[in-house]
Design an enzyme around this catalytic site. Structure first.
Site, mmCIF file in Angstrom:
data_model
loop_
_atom_site.group_PDB
_atom_site.id
_atom_site.type_symbol
_atom_site.label_atom_id
_atom_site.label_comp_id
_atom_site.label_asym_id
_atom_site.label_seq_id
_atom_site.Cartn_x
_atom_site.Cartn_y
_atom_site.Cartn_z
ATOM 1 N N GLY A 78 -6.026 33.652 -43.337
ATOM 2 C CA GLY A 78 -5.355 32.428 -42.889
ATOM 3 C C GLY A 78 -5.529 31.308 -43.893
ATOM 4 O O GLY A 78 -4.630 30.480 -44.083
ATOM 5 N N ALA A 79 -6.674 31.302 -44.550
ATOM 6 C CA ALA A 79 -6.939 30.224 -45.506
ATOM 7 C C ALA A 79 -5.949 30.266 -46.665
ATOM 8 O O ALA A 79 -5.577 29.230 -47.211
ATOM 9 C CB ALA A 79 -8.371 30.312 -46.013
ATOM 10 N N GLY A 102 -19.813 -2.960 -32.888
ATOM 11 C CA GLY A 102 -19.000 -3.076 -31.681
ATOM 12 C C GLY A 102 -17.564 -2.691 -31.993
ATOM 13 O O GLY A 102 -17.277 -1.977 -32.953
ATOM 14 N N GLY A 103 -16.655 -3.213 -31.169
ATOM 15 C CA GLY A 103 -15.236 -2.886 -31.356
ATOM 16 C C GLY A 103 -14.726 -3.281 -32.728
ATOM 17 O O GLY A 103 -13.683 -2.775 -33.179
HETATM 18 C C1 HXC Z 1 -21.282 -16.336 -32.915
HETATM 19 C C2 HXC Z 1 -22.824 -15.539 -34.383
HETATM 20 C C3 HXC Z 1 -22.439 -14.213 -34.091
HETATM 21 C C4 HXC Z 1 -21.414 -14.010 -33.130
HETATM 22 C C5 HXC Z 1 -23.989 -14.135 -35.572
HETATM 23 N N1 HXC Z 1 -23.785 -15.440 -35.296
HETATM 24 N N2 HXC Z 1 -23.172 -13.372 -34.837
HETATM 25 N N3 HXC Z 1 -22.241 -16.592 -33.793
HETATM 26 N N4 HXC Z 1 -20.848 -15.093 -32.579
HETATM 27 N N5 HXC Z 1 -20.974 -12.785 -32.838
HETATM 28 C C6 HXC Z 1 -24.483 -16.577 -35.870
HETATM 29 C C7 HXC Z 1 -25.922 -16.631 -35.420
HETATM 30 O O1 HXC Z 1 -26.005 -17.296 -34.179
HETATM 31 C C8 HXC Z 1 -26.557 -17.435 -36.530
HETATM 32 O O2 HXC Z 1 -26.246 -18.792 -36.349
HETATM 33 C C9 HXC Z 1 -25.780 -16.975 -37.760
HETATM 34 O O3 HXC Z 1 -24.562 -16.400 -37.272
HETATM 35 C C10 HXC Z 1 -26.515 -15.941 -38.550
HETATM 36 O O4 HXC Z 1 -26.973 -14.952 -37.661
HETATM 37 P P1 HXC Z 1 -28.483 -14.440 -37.632
HETATM 38 O O5 HXC Z 1 -28.693 -13.814 -36.309
HETATM 39 O O6 HXC Z 1 -29.414 -15.527 -38.053
HETATM 40 O O7 HXC Z 1 -28.444 -13.354 -38.793
HETATM 41 P P2 HXC Z 1 -29.174 -11.963 -38.830
HETATM 42 O O8 HXC Z 1 -30.606 -12.115 -38.459
HETATM 43 O O9 HXC Z 1 -28.880 -11.398 -40.161
HETATM 44 O O10 HXC Z 1 -28.465 -11.066 -37.738
HETATM 45 C C11 HXC Z 1 -27.131 -10.691 -37.890
HETATM 46 C C12 HXC Z 1 -26.622 -10.033 -36.576
HETATM 47 C C13 HXC Z 1 -26.984 -10.966 -35.364
HETATM 48 C C14 HXC Z 1 -27.333 -8.714 -36.432
HETATM 49 C C15 HXC Z 1 -25.148 -9.800 -36.749
HETATM 50 O O11 HXC Z 1 -26.517 -12.291 -35.680
HETATM 51 C C16 HXC Z 1 -26.367 -10.510 -34.112
HETATM 52 O O12 HXC Z 1 -26.857 -9.589 -33.471
HETATM 53 N N6 HXC Z 1 -25.288 -11.209 -33.698
HETATM 54 C C17 HXC Z 1 -24.641 -10.931 -32.466
HETATM 55 C C18 HXC Z 1 -23.845 -9.657 -32.614
HETATM 56 C C19 HXC Z 1 -23.009 -9.404 -31.428
HETATM 57 O O13 HXC Z 1 -23.489 -9.134 -30.323
HETATM 58 N N7 HXC Z 1 -21.685 -9.534 -31.602
HETATM 59 C C20 HXC Z 1 -20.739 -9.253 -30.637
HETATM 60 C C21 HXC Z 1 -20.492 -7.751 -30.763
HETATM 61 S S1 HXC Z 1 -19.257 -7.222 -29.707
HETATM 62 P P3 HXC Z 1 -27.366 -19.911 -36.545
HETATM 63 O O14 HXC Z 1 -26.620 -21.198 -36.408
HETATM 64 O O15 HXC Z 1 -28.375 -19.702 -35.496
HETATM 65 O O16 HXC Z 1 -27.928 -19.686 -37.917
HETATM 66 C C22 HXC Z 1 -17.900 -7.332 -30.614
HETATM 67 C C23 HXC Z 1 -16.731 -6.933 -29.854
HETATM 68 C C24 HXC Z 1 -15.543 -6.815 -30.727
HETATM 69 O O17 HXC Z 1 -17.902 -7.727 -31.706
HETATM 70 C C25 HXC Z 1 -14.481 -6.216 -29.875
HETATM 71 C C26 HXC Z 1 -13.227 -6.011 -30.601
HETATM 72 C C27 HXC Z 1 -12.218 -5.375 -29.708
#
Ligand code: HXC
Length: 510
Positions: free
Chosen positions: A404-405, A169-170
């Site tokens: 040019g290079a 993501g971002g």
């Molecule tokens: C809160 C999160 C989290 C998040 C993971 N966790 N990502 N908690 N916010 N963004 C937590 C999970 O709930 C889990 O907690 C623990 O971290 C481990 O994650 P798992 O899913 O068990 O691990 P894994 O299977 O390895 O998967 C990793 C992952 C997945 C692929 C990163 O967790 C995932 O898809 N997370 C969400 C990603 C996401 O959508 N992020 C937002 C992106 S947008 P528990 O307690 O259950 O173990 C973004 C915008 C930024 O980031 C913008 C900036 C301008």
């Protein structure tokens, strides 16, 4: 008093455990080290001093008030690499997936501010699920604050990102604005939108690894500068890179003890360039023979291999090298190689690293894909980067420097300080065959005449002496003497001072 000391140690112990032993085991099970293990490997033993170990988030939504892990998913602080100060943050995937909350971001911002204030590199180890979903816009605001600091620190202190897990993501845009991105094979990935969204929007089926793994970003996108087998190797290579870099833009690069004669003569270079102008040879051989102790730190080794970029030392001092590679596409300049080299030249110039350019270039790659892809603008990036560089520049033409290079590649006309050529250099508008066919069209049906015209053209232009007569080449040098000549040239340029006219900033063709 004893109780209080014990309490402190207990608290520290708790914080060091991050998300707990089970999650640490899971992290290890994936072949990944924990945030703290990474910091320990990155820094000199015992040098790490942590900040904000007890910081917790302030979110109360979605039951978050029930889980307030100390440190909030990121380990921050400072330490040394071979005795030199660096600031570091390392996201802890065992704590809420290393997700970025308002306070997590504040911790990162604090050490970035310290790094800029105190003039030391920032190293960010990324292993995070992205924005902490429970915090909503507070998390996004945190990212924004980090981004703004990345921009402000750019060109002030070196910024290095190491991707050691998810970065999606971002969130990718913080590393994207740093100077170097390293990835770990098979355990890290970066993408703006993940495979599920890609499937929904474009109907493409792709794995995370294919979409944003280390191989994709070092070979195809050029987002990453290098990929390593595992965390340990990646961190060791960050240490090696830091050794080449100045601490900030006001300091010269470090000078290291060297065990190699600056005036070492290399007779083998006299035969490096093959007799046949179309036979390739490996430009890396020349780089290694010019470098102190043959130590070359290559940047973007897997991308646009027709140009080679990286760092060497001469007399213990860092030099950035840009070199055409005749082994790949005859060393031609194209969109990718121009972008790669331009970014490298700008990094060197921003951080006062002198530039050595080694040239064997037949020109720009022709074709619709290049023109449609904007080779005009991308080629201009390299031209612009060299033309605006004020660091010491030494250039050596080994063979072809056409069209040019020739001008783009750190020519005298772009105010390079020393322009040397080997006797094998050919400095001309184009190769003899193309030139003859253009200026003797009337004789095209007479092969004998064409051969004779081409021979005339070669005699007249396929050498360095016409350029040397004009002063565009400062001297034609013997290949075997190259290390000595460039070492003396760079030594003479140590106090170079050159300024450009005042401007707010330039408008490099992006
Ligand atoms: C809160 C999160 C989290 C998040 C993971 N966790 N990502 N908690 N916010 N963004 C937590 C999970 O709930 C889990 O907690 C623990 O971290 C481990 O994650 P798992 O899913 O068990 O691990 P894994 O299977 O390895 O998967 C990793 C992952 C997945 C692929 C990163 O967790 C995932 O898809 N997370 C969400 C990603 C996401 O959508 N992020 C937002 C992106 S947008 P528990 O307690 O259950 O173990 C973004 C915008 C930024 O980031 C913008 C900036 C301008």
């Amino acid at each position: 008093m004893k109780d209080i000391l014990e309490q402190l140690e207990d608290r520290r112990e708790g914080a060091r455990l991050g998300g707990g032993q089970n999650r640490i085991d899971a992290q290890h099970g994936r072949g990944k080290l924990t945030a703290r293990e990474r910091v320990d490997l990155l820094l000199d033993e015992g040098s790490f001093e942590e900040f904000d170990m007890f910081v917790t988030h302030r979110c109360t939504d979605f039951g978050m008030d029930q889980q307030k892990p100390a440190g909030d998913g990121v380990v921050t602080g400072w330490g040394t690499i071979n005795g030199r100060l660096v600031y570091v943050f390392s996201q802890d995937f065992t704590v809420l997936g290393g997700s970025v909350s308002e306070t997590h971001a504040k911790k990162i911002c604090k050490i970035m501010d310290m790094a800029v204030q105190n003039g030391a590199p920032i190293i960010g180890i990324n292993d995070s699920g992205g924005a902490r979903i429970q915090e909503g816009v507070d998390s996004l605001a945190g990212y924004g604050e980090v981004f703004q600091r990345n921009i402000q620190a750019s060109g002030v202190v070196p910024q290095i990102s190491v991707i050691m897990g998810p970065c999606a993501g971002g969130a990718v845009y913080s590393p994207a604005m740093t100077d170097f991105i390293f990835m770990v094979k098979d355990s890290s990935y970066m993408f703006v939108t993940g495979p599920d969204v890609v499937k929904t929007v474009t109907n493409e089926q792709v794995t995370s690894e294919e979409l944003g793994g280390a191989s994709t970003h070092t070979r195809k996108s050029s987002v990453a500068d290098a990929a390593f087998e595992n965390d340990v190797e990646a961190l060791a290579e960050v240490r090696r890179l830091v050794d080449f870099l100045p601490a900030n833009n006001r300091e010269k690069p470090p000078v290291r003890p060297f065990f190699d004669e600056p005036d070492r003569i290399e007779p083998s270079l006299d035969t490096l360039v093959p007799a046949n102008a179309n036979t390739p040879y490996d430009m890396k051989e020349l780089i290694l023979k010019l470098a102190d102790e043959a130590d070359f730190y290559e940047i973007q080794q897997e991308f646009a291999k027709n140009i080679v970029t990286g760092f060497i030392r001469i007399e213990g001092r860092t030099v950035g090298v840009v070199a055409n590679q005749p082994m790949v596409l005859a060393g031609v300049l194209d969109i990718d190689s121009a972008r790669k080299a331009a970014r490298f030249v700008r990094f060197c110039d921003a951080f006062e690293i002198p530039i050595l350019t080694l040239i064997d270039v037949p020109g720009f790659l022709p074709g619709t894909s290049q023109e449609y892809g904007g080779v005009i603008k991308h080629g201009a990036k390299l031209l612009f980067a060299y033309g605006e560089a004020t660091v010491p520049m030494v250039t050596v033409i080994t063979r072809k420097a056409y069209g040019g290079a020739y001008v783009v590649m750190a020519s005298k006309h772009l105010q390079s300080d020393f322009n040397y050529a080997w006797p094998t250099a050919e400095i001309a508008v184009m190769g003899a065959k193309g030139a003859t066919e253009s200026i003797h069209r009337a004789d095209l049906k007479n092969p004998e005449k064409i051969v004779s015209h081409a021979a005339d053209y070669e005699t007249r232009f396929a050498n360095p002496f016409v350029a040397a007569e004009r002063g565009f080449i400062d001297e034609v040098i013997q290949p075997r003497m190259t290390r000595k000549r460039i070492a003396r040239a760079f030594a003479s340029l140590r106090n170079k001072s050159k300024t450009m006219p005042w401007k707010k900033h330039d408008n490099i063709p992006l």
